[in-house]
Motif scaffolding. Structure first.
Motif, PDB file in Angstrom:
ATOM      1  N   LEU A  94     -10.405   9.159   0.790  1.00 31.90           N
ATOM      2  CA  LEU A  94      -9.886   7.794   0.851  1.00 31.90           C
ATOM      3  C   LEU A  94      -8.856   7.535  -0.242  1.00 31.90           C
ATOM      4  O   LEU A  94      -7.868   6.824  -0.017  1.00 31.90           O
ATOM      5  CB  LEU A  94     -11.036   6.794   0.750  1.00 31.90           C
ATOM      6  CG  LEU A  94     -11.930   6.689   1.985  1.00 31.90           C
ATOM      7  CD1 LEU A  94     -13.098   5.753   1.706  1.00 31.90           C
ATOM      8  CD2 LEU A  94     -11.138   6.227   3.194  1.00 31.90           C
ATOM      9  N   GLY A  95      -9.064   8.121  -1.405  1.00 27.03           N
ATOM     10  CA  GLY A  95      -8.067   7.992  -2.475  1.00 27.03           C
ATOM     11  C   GLY A  95      -6.747   8.633  -2.095  1.00 27.03           C
ATOM     12  O   GLY A  95      -5.680   8.074  -2.347  1.00 27.03           O
ATOM     13  N   ASN A  96      -6.808   9.795  -1.463  1.00 27.49           N
ATOM     14  CA  ASN A  96      -5.578  10.457  -1.006  1.00 27.49           C
ATOM     15  C   ASN A  96      -4.899   9.656   0.099  1.00 27.49           C
ATOM     16  O   ASN A  96      -3.665   9.552   0.131  1.00 27.49           O
ATOM     17  CB  ASN A  96      -5.888  11.880  -0.531  1.00 27.49           C
ATOM     18  CG  ASN A  96      -6.033  12.839  -1.669  1.00 27.49           C
ATOM     19  OD1 ASN A  96      -5.212  12.875  -2.574  1.00 27.49           O
ATOM     20  ND2 ASN A  96      -7.096  13.633  -1.655  1.00 27.49           N
ATOM     21  N   LEU A  97      -5.688   9.091   1.011  1.00 33.12           N
ATOM     22  CA  LEU A  97      -5.096   8.254   2.062  1.00 33.12           C
ATOM     23  C   LEU A  97      -4.468   6.992   1.482  1.00 33.12           C
ATOM     24  O   LEU A  97      -3.395   6.562   1.929  1.00 33.12           O
ATOM     25  CB  LEU A  97      -6.152   7.889   3.104  1.00 33.12           C
ATOM     26  CG  LEU A  97      -6.589   9.012   4.029  1.00 33.12           C
ATOM     27  CD1 LEU A  97      -7.748   8.555   4.894  1.00 33.12           C
ATOM     28  CD2 LEU A  97      -5.434   9.490   4.883  1.00 33.12           C
ATOM     29  N   ALA A  98      -5.117   6.393   0.480  1.00 32.76           N
ATOM     30  CA  ALA A  98      -4.542   5.213  -0.167  1.00 32.76           C
ATOM     31  C   ALA A  98      -3.215   5.559  -0.827  1.00 32.76           C
ATOM     32  O   ALA A  98      -2.243   4.802  -0.725  1.00 32.76           O
ATOM     33  CB  ALA A  98      -5.521   4.647  -1.195  1.00 32.76           C
ATOM     34  N   PHE A  99      -3.153   6.714  -1.476  1.00 31.95           N
ATOM     35  CA  PHE A  99      -1.887   7.146  -2.080  1.00 31.95           C
ATOM     36  C   PHE A  99      -0.816   7.313  -1.011  1.00 31.95           C
ATOM     37  O   PHE A  99       0.319   6.876  -1.172  1.00 31.95           O
ATOM     38  CB  PHE A  99      -2.067   8.462  -2.838  1.00 31.95           C
ATOM     39  CG  PHE A  99      -0.763   9.145  -3.141  1.00 31.95           C
ATOM     40  CD1 PHE A  99       0.089   8.627  -4.086  1.00 31.95           C
ATOM     41  CD2 PHE A  99      -0.384  10.280  -2.457  1.00 31.95           C
ATOM     42  CE1 PHE A  99       1.299   9.233  -4.356  1.00 31.95           C
ATOM     43  CE2 PHE A  99       0.821  10.892  -2.718  1.00 31.95           C
ATOM     44  CZ  PHE A  99       1.670  10.368  -3.677  1.00 31.95           C
TER      45      PHE A  99
END
Length: 107
Positions: A94-99
């Motif tokens: 989810l952190g990578n998708l948010a980025f």
């Protein structure tokens, strides 16, 4: 376990140091080769942009991981189970998708 971490950490530090020196040497050679001012400026601007995006990327991933660890603590899990690993991997994803979404919004 700790004695094995020391050589791994040493190897990572040496590899990163070599990469940093090679990158600096390459930039210096481009600048010294009397490349056009536009080439040098685009090289420096591109590097600044990459640093900014790297900071945004790591910020998103670390905040998501902090939320994941907080969730694991809130649930009250005391052992590492597949569910705990799944929560942390999901938080990382989810952190990578948010980025990705923030980076696309910037363009």
């Amino acid at each position: 376990m700790y004695p094995i971490l020391i050589p791994i950490t040493l190897f990572v530090c040496i590899a990163y140091s070599i990469k940093t020196v090679v990158d600096a040497y390459t930039r210096r050679r481009i600048i010294e080769s009397r490349g056009s001012e536009e080439l040098v400026r685009s090289l420096l601007d591109g590097e600044a942009n990459r640093r900014r995006l790297a900071s945004l990327h790591w910020g998103c991933v670390l905040v998501a991981l902090a939320v994941g660890f907080g969730l694991v603590e809130w649930i009250g899990t005391e052992r590492v189970t597949p569910g705990v690993v799944a929560v942390l991997l999901g938080a990382t994803g989810l952190g990578n998708l948010a980025f990705y979404l923030l980076e696309r919004k910037q363009k």
